[in-house]
Design an enzyme around this catalytic site. Sequence first.
Site, PDB file in Angstrom:
ATOM      1  N   TYR A 155       0.853  -1.200   0.000  1.00  0.00           N
ATOM      2  CA  TYR A 155       0.000   0.000   0.000  1.00  0.00           C
ATOM      3  C   TYR A 155       0.887   1.248   0.000  1.00  0.00           C
ATOM      4  O   TYR A 155       0.515   2.293  -0.531  1.00  0.00           O
ATOM      5  CB  TYR A 155      -0.954  -0.023   1.200  1.00  0.00           C
ATOM      6  N   LYS A 162      -3.217   8.328   3.132  1.00  0.00           N
ATOM      7  CA  LYS A 162      -4.427   8.119   3.952  1.00  0.00           C
ATOM      8  C   LYS A 162      -4.199   8.625   5.388  1.00  0.00           C
ATOM      9  O   LYS A 162      -5.140   9.121   6.017  1.00  0.00           O
ATOM     10  CB  LYS A 162      -4.838   6.650   3.972  1.00  0.00           C
TER      11      LYS A 162
HETATM   12  P1  NAD Z   1     -12.900   3.445  -7.716  1.00  0.00           P
HETATM   13  O1  NAD Z   1     -11.848   3.210  -8.724  1.00  0.00           O
HETATM   14  O2  NAD Z   1     -14.269   3.003  -8.042  1.00  0.00           O
HETATM   15  O3  NAD Z   1     -12.935   4.957  -7.268  1.00  0.00           O
HETATM   16  C1  NAD Z   1     -11.800   5.807  -7.252  1.00  0.00           C
HETATM   17  C2  NAD Z   1     -12.219   7.090  -7.925  1.00  0.00           C
HETATM   18  O4  NAD Z   1     -11.198   8.086  -7.855  1.00  0.00           O
HETATM   19  C3  NAD Z   1     -12.533   6.886  -9.407  1.00  0.00           C
HETATM   20  O5  NAD Z   1     -13.856   7.275  -9.679  1.00  0.00           O
HETATM   21  C4  NAD Z   1     -11.547   7.804 -10.084  1.00  0.00           C
HETATM   22  O6  NAD Z   1     -12.045   8.375 -11.276  1.00  0.00           O
HETATM   23  C5  NAD Z   1     -11.350   8.857  -9.011  1.00  0.00           C
HETATM   24  N1  NAD Z   1     -10.189   9.720  -9.276  1.00  0.00           N
HETATM   25  C6  NAD Z   1      -8.879   9.363  -9.395  1.00  0.00           C
HETATM   26  N2  NAD Z   1      -8.130  10.435  -9.708  1.00  0.00           N
HETATM   27  C7  NAD Z   1      -8.982  11.494  -9.782  1.00  0.00           C
HETATM   28  C8  NAD Z   1      -8.814  12.888 -10.077  1.00  0.00           C
HETATM   29  N3  NAD Z   1      -7.607  13.411 -10.364  1.00  0.00           N
HETATM   30  N4  NAD Z   1      -9.918  13.687 -10.078  1.00  0.00           N
HETATM   31  C9  NAD Z   1     -11.133  13.174  -9.783  1.00  0.00           C
HETATM   32  N5  NAD Z   1     -11.359  11.873  -9.492  1.00  0.00           N
HETATM   33  C10 NAD Z   1     -10.288  11.050  -9.495  1.00  0.00           C
HETATM   34  O7  NAD Z   1     -12.386   2.673  -6.380  1.00  0.00           O
HETATM   35  P2  NAD Z   1     -12.927   2.658  -4.875  1.00  0.00           P
HETATM   36  O8  NAD Z   1     -12.272   1.467  -4.274  1.00  0.00           O
HETATM   37  O9  NAD Z   1     -14.392   2.786  -4.840  1.00  0.00           O
HETATM   38  O10 NAD Z   1     -12.244   3.957  -4.231  1.00  0.00           O
HETATM   39  C11 NAD Z   1     -12.974   5.001  -3.600  1.00  0.00           C
HETATM   40  C12 NAD Z   1     -12.287   5.426  -2.300  1.00  0.00           C
HETATM   41  O11 NAD Z   1     -12.382   4.371  -1.351  1.00  0.00           O
HETATM   42  C13 NAD Z   1     -10.795   5.737  -2.439  1.00  0.00           C
HETATM   43  O12 NAD Z   1     -10.482   6.852  -1.623  1.00  0.00           O
HETATM   44  C14 NAD Z   1     -10.138   4.492  -1.869  1.00  0.00           C
HETATM   45  O13 NAD Z   1      -8.866   4.771  -1.352  1.00  0.00           O
HETATM   46  C15 NAD Z   1     -11.119   4.182  -0.769  1.00  0.00           C
HETATM   47  N6  NAD Z   1     -11.035   2.827  -0.224  1.00  0.00           N
HETATM   48  C16 NAD Z   1     -11.121   1.737  -1.035  1.00  0.00           C
HETATM   49  C17 NAD Z   1     -11.057   0.456  -0.501  1.00  0.00           C
HETATM   50  C18 NAD Z   1     -11.137  -0.770  -1.371  1.00  0.00           C
HETATM   51  O14 NAD Z   1     -10.699  -1.834  -0.938  1.00  0.00           O
HETATM   52  N7  NAD Z   1     -11.713  -0.686  -2.560  1.00  0.00           N
HETATM   53  C19 NAD Z   1     -10.913   0.300   0.898  1.00  0.00           C
HETATM   54  C20 NAD Z   1     -10.837   1.443   1.700  1.00  0.00           C
HETATM   55  C21 NAD Z   1     -10.898   2.694   1.135  1.00  0.00           C
HETATM   56  O1  0WE Z   2      -7.062   2.884  -1.551  1.00  0.00           O
HETATM   57  C1  0WE Z   2      -6.995   1.828  -2.148  1.00  0.00           C
HETATM   58  C2  0WE Z   2      -6.476   1.763  -3.565  1.00  0.00           C
HETATM   59  C3  0WE Z   2      -6.232   3.109  -4.163  1.00  0.00           C
HETATM   60  C4  0WE Z   2      -5.448   3.103  -5.452  1.00  0.00           C
HETATM   61  C5  0WE Z   2      -5.489   2.073  -6.389  1.00  0.00           C
HETATM   62  C6  0WE Z   2      -4.756   2.167  -7.572  1.00  0.00           C
HETATM   63  C7  0WE Z   2      -4.707   1.069  -8.579  1.00  0.00           C
HETATM   64  C8  0WE Z   2      -4.377   1.583  -9.961  1.00  0.00           C
HETATM   65  C9  0WE Z   2      -4.660   4.202  -5.718  1.00  0.00           C
HETATM   66  N1  0WE Z   2      -3.945   4.315  -6.848  1.00  0.00           N
HETATM   67  C10 0WE Z   2      -3.981   3.334  -7.768  1.00  0.00           C
HETATM   68  N2  0WE Z   2      -3.230   3.488  -8.903  1.00  0.00           N
HETATM   69  C11 0WE Z   2      -3.327   2.653  -9.970  1.00  0.00           C
HETATM   70  O2  0WE Z   2      -2.597   2.814 -10.961  1.00  0.00           O
HETATM   71  N3  0WE Z   2      -7.378   0.680  -1.492  1.00  0.00           N
HETATM   72  C12 0WE Z   2      -7.711   0.750  -0.087  1.00  0.00           C
HETATM   73  C13 0WE Z   2      -7.430  -0.655  -2.133  1.00  0.00           C
HETATM   74  C14 0WE Z   2      -6.121  -1.348  -1.870  1.00  0.00           C
HETATM   75  O3  0WE Z   2      -5.011  -1.018  -2.543  1.00  0.00           O
HETATM   76  C15 0WE Z   2      -3.978  -1.793  -2.050  1.00  0.00           C
HETATM   77  C16 0WE Z   2      -4.472  -2.636  -1.038  1.00  0.00           C
HETATM   78  C17 0WE Z   2      -5.852  -2.339  -0.911  1.00  0.00           C
HETATM   79  C18 0WE Z   2      -6.806  -2.942   0.058  1.00  0.00           C
HETATM   80  C19 0WE Z   2      -2.640  -1.805  -2.408  1.00  0.00           C
HETATM   81  C20 0WE Z   2      -1.788  -2.715  -1.765  1.00  0.00           C
HETATM   82  C21 0WE Z   2      -2.257  -3.527  -0.771  1.00  0.00           C
HETATM   83  C22 0WE Z   2      -3.603  -3.517  -0.391  1.00  0.00           C
END
Ligand code: NAD
Ligand code: 0WE
Length: 269
Positions: A155, A162
């Site tokens: 991560y 974060k």
């Molecule tokens: P997602 O890919 O559906 O959403 C991420 C969004 O960020 C996308 O809609 C993307 O277009 C937007 N984004 C990236 N760069 C941008 C920019 N410059 N301007 C505007 N928008 C931009 O994935 P998700 O997992 O739903 O992520 C949403 C949030 O939840 C993130 O903050 C992620 O860190 C957080 N999160 C995700 C998880 C997981 O496991 N999926 C867990 C905890 C927290």
């Molecule tokens: O916040 C996240 C992921 C956010 C994210 C994902 C990507 C993938 C594609 C940010 N930047 C990028 N850039 C890319 O090019 N999570 C909480 C999901 C996540 O990401 C991990 C996790 C988990 C859970 C990365 C490593 C280990 C665990």
Amino acid sequence: MGLFTGKKGIIFGVANKNSIAWGISQALHEEGAELGFSYAGEVLKKRVEPLAESVGSKFVAECDVTNDEAVDHLFTQASDHFGTLDFLVHAIAFAPSEELSGRFSNTTRNGFRIALDVSCYSLIALAKRAMPLMPKGGSILTLSYYGAEKVTPNYNVMGVAKAALEATVRYLAWDLGPERIRVNAISAGPIKTLASSGVSGFRKSLNYVGAVAPLGNVGQEDIGDAARFLLGDWSKQITGEVLYVDGGYHIMGAPDTDRMEKAAAQSQE
Ligand code: NAD
Ligand code: 0WE
């Protein structure tokens, strides 16, 4: 009458139907909220527009949150359309993919800058401009992850972003408190989305968390349910908080290996 009847807000971060932001949108729509959507880049337009339409939204606008002029323009449009807002959802994160594996000490200056700009500074940029649209107060929600607090291999710089995001939630909560604007985060457990599925080893960590967490894995709808609480009036004296919606994963100091072995044996049957 829904919990959000008469309430209006903008959702940032819907990329497709698996987005956490979409899980939140559906929960708020169920409660009668009037929703607007902002997406990043033309390619997402054809994904977001039909989703927005399916919840009766008449406001869908592009905005790259790293561009101040674009953010200004988005809020001008939002002000024209909505007049005032009651809530805002920030569900945006990005780091260059090469930063999400390998040694943390190899984090580049540019990767660090991008990760913190997109994933953390953007909340400040949005909150500042939402403030004048929330004259009677409001609620702002962002999404964090446990890697902010404890080391999560791969991560990497996103964990640092974060951690900064969670501190930003507290400073904004302090700053906007007098305006009755609340700022909170949900720390979500791992969920399969566009952002997470592109990450190497994500499936393994999803399975591990599912086995260790007292309640197992969480889904988009669980984040939506917590968002009903933090964005609505039932949480009216809660601000600066990070609410864990992770099936209880973060309370565990060590995995329950007996439980994991039993579960593994059962899945063999
Ligand atoms: P997602 O890919 O559906 O959403 C991420 C969004 O960020 C996308 O809609 C993307 O277009 C937007 N984004 C990236 N760069 C941008 C920019 N410059 N301007 C505007 N928008 C931009 O994935 P998700 O997992 O739903 O992520 C949403 C949030 O939840 C993130 O903050 C992620 O860190 C957080 N999160 C995700 C998880 C997981 O496991 N999926 C867990 C905890 C927290
Ligand atoms: O916040 C996240 C992921 C956010 C994210 C994902 C990507 C993938 C594609 C940010 N930047 C990028 N850039 C890319 O090019 N999570 C909480 C999901 C996540 O990401 C991990 C996790 C988990 C859970 C990365 C490593 C280990 C665990």
